[in-house]
Design a protein around this motif. Structure first.
Motif, PDB file in Angstrom:
ATOM      1  N   UNK A  96       0.835  -1.204   0.000  1.00  0.00           N
ATOM      2  CA  UNK A  96       0.000   0.000   0.000  1.00  0.00           C
ATOM      3  C   UNK A  96       0.868   1.250   0.000  1.00  0.00           C
ATOM      4  N   UNK A  97       0.428   2.238  -0.743  1.00  0.00           N
ATOM      5  CA  UNK A  97       1.186   3.476  -0.903  1.00  0.00           C
ATOM      6  C   UNK A  97       2.015   3.497  -2.172  1.00  0.00           C
ATOM      7  N   UNK A  98       2.153   2.340  -2.827  1.00  0.00           N
ATOM      8  CA  UNK A  98       2.909   2.281  -4.075  1.00  0.00           C
ATOM      9  C   UNK A  98       2.159   3.024  -5.171  1.00  0.00           C
ATOM     10  N   UNK A  99       2.926   3.761  -5.969  1.00  0.00           N
ATOM     11  CA  UNK A  99       2.341   4.524  -7.072  1.00  0.00           C
ATOM     12  C   UNK A  99       3.144   4.247  -8.341  1.00  0.00           C
ATOM     13  N   UNK A 100       2.437   3.939  -9.424  1.00  0.00           N
ATOM     14  CA  UNK A 100       3.044   3.755 -10.740  1.00  0.00           C
ATOM     15  C   UNK A 100       2.434   4.817 -11.657  1.00  0.00           C
ATOM     16  N   UNK A 101       3.289   5.602 -12.298  1.00  0.00           N
ATOM     17  CA  UNK A 101       2.853   6.676 -13.193  1.00  0.00           C
ATOM     18  C   UNK A 101       3.332   6.347 -14.596  1.00  0.00           C
ATOM     19  N   UNK A 102       2.398   6.370 -15.547  1.00  0.00           N
ATOM     20  CA  UNK A 102       2.748   6.111 -16.949  1.00  0.00           C
ATOM     21  C   UNK A 102       2.341   7.325 -17.776  1.00  0.00           C
ATOM     22  N   UNK A 103       3.332   7.939 -18.408  1.00  0.00           N
ATOM     23  CA  UNK A 103       3.048   9.036 -19.320  1.00  0.00           C
ATOM     24  C   UNK A 103       2.748   8.446 -20.690  1.00  0.00           C
ATOM     25  N   UNK A 104       1.695   8.933 -21.318  1.00  0.00           N
ATOM     26  CA  UNK A 104       1.209   8.419 -22.594  1.00  0.00           C
ATOM     27  C   UNK A 104       1.423   9.485 -23.680  1.00  0.00           C
ATOM     28  N   UNK A 105       2.170   9.102 -24.734  1.00  0.00           N
ATOM     29  CA  UNK A 105       2.548  10.046 -25.774  1.00  0.00           C
ATOM     30  C   UNK A 105       2.095   9.583 -27.155  1.00  0.00           C
ATOM     31  N   UNK A 106       2.011  10.548 -28.063  1.00  0.00           N
ATOM     32  CA  UNK A 106       1.780  10.263 -29.478  1.00  0.00           C
ATOM     33  C   UNK A 106       3.099   9.767 -30.079  1.00  0.00           C
ATOM     34  N   UNK A 107       3.087   9.314 -31.344  1.00  0.00           N
ATOM     35  CA  UNK A 107       4.349   8.918 -31.991  1.00  0.00           C
ATOM     36  C   UNK A 107       5.367  10.072 -32.033  1.00  0.00           C
ATOM     37  N   UNK A 108       4.866  11.313 -32.048  1.00  0.00           N
ATOM     38  CA  UNK A 108       5.755  12.488 -32.087  1.00  0.00           C
ATOM     39  C   UNK A 108       6.144  12.969 -30.688  1.00  0.00           C
TER      40      UNK A 108
END
Length: 176
Positions: A96-108
């Motif tokens: 508990x307390x774990x955080x996963x952050x994923x940034x999502x980008x275009x091909x550019x």
């Protein structure tokens, strides 16, 4: 001693209120780990937290490449994934307390969304207690078909439930 009609009414109301209170206690017995609505995670507060913690300075999540890497739907063509200290230290069983952050980008490499998983004890035991949020680049909670994408998001759960290891993390599925 003879009671008045109003005293009988107050006594009856008191007995009923006590019964309702007792029913509430017994109904919640055994569910103390269940989270009340007031204790549920807050998407806006989580955004503020990850911004203040400067999540971009966090370690890449184990088994996720450092920097940009090729992504898949629904996240984006290019991704970057970070984990807070507890998530990175325990990737196979994030506490508990774990955080996963994923940034999502275009091909550019244009940022189109930030998706976050936070492990919250007692939040959703059926789904490993993950709290899910998809943010627009400005930090507002994204919407799909008029529904905010925060909380027990069915599309996130439905996809991540198939991750090997019953941990809802695809990064742990990578072959060595």
């Amino acid at each position: 001693m003879k009671r008045s009609q109003s005293q009988n009414l107050y006594l009856s109301i008191g007995v009923v209120a006590l019964g309702v209170f007792a029913l509430g206690i017994f109904a919640s017995a055994g569910t103390s780990s269940a989270m009340s609505h007031e204790d549920a995670p807050d998407a806006e507060a989580l955004w503020e937290h990850i911004q203040e913690a400067n999540y971009e300075s966090w370690e890449p999540f184990p088994n996720a490449p450092e920097g940009f890497y090729e992504g898949t739907r629904p996240h984006g063509a290019q991704l970057r994934t970070f984990g807070n200290e507890s998530a990175v230290a325990n990737p196979q069983a994030p506490p508990p307390g774990s955080i996963v952050v994923k940034e999502n980008y275009t091909p550019n490499k244009e940022l189109v969304a930030v998706t976050v998983m936070k492990k919250v004890e007692g939040y959703d035991a059926e789904n490993q207690d993950w709290f899910w949020v998809k943010y627009d680049p400005d930090g507002s909670v994204a919407e799909q078909e008029g529904m905010k994408l925060a909380g027990k998001v069915k599309s996130c759960i439905g996809c991540h439930a198939s991750a090997v290891g019953d941990d809802y993390l695809y990064t742990n599925d990578a072959e060595d």
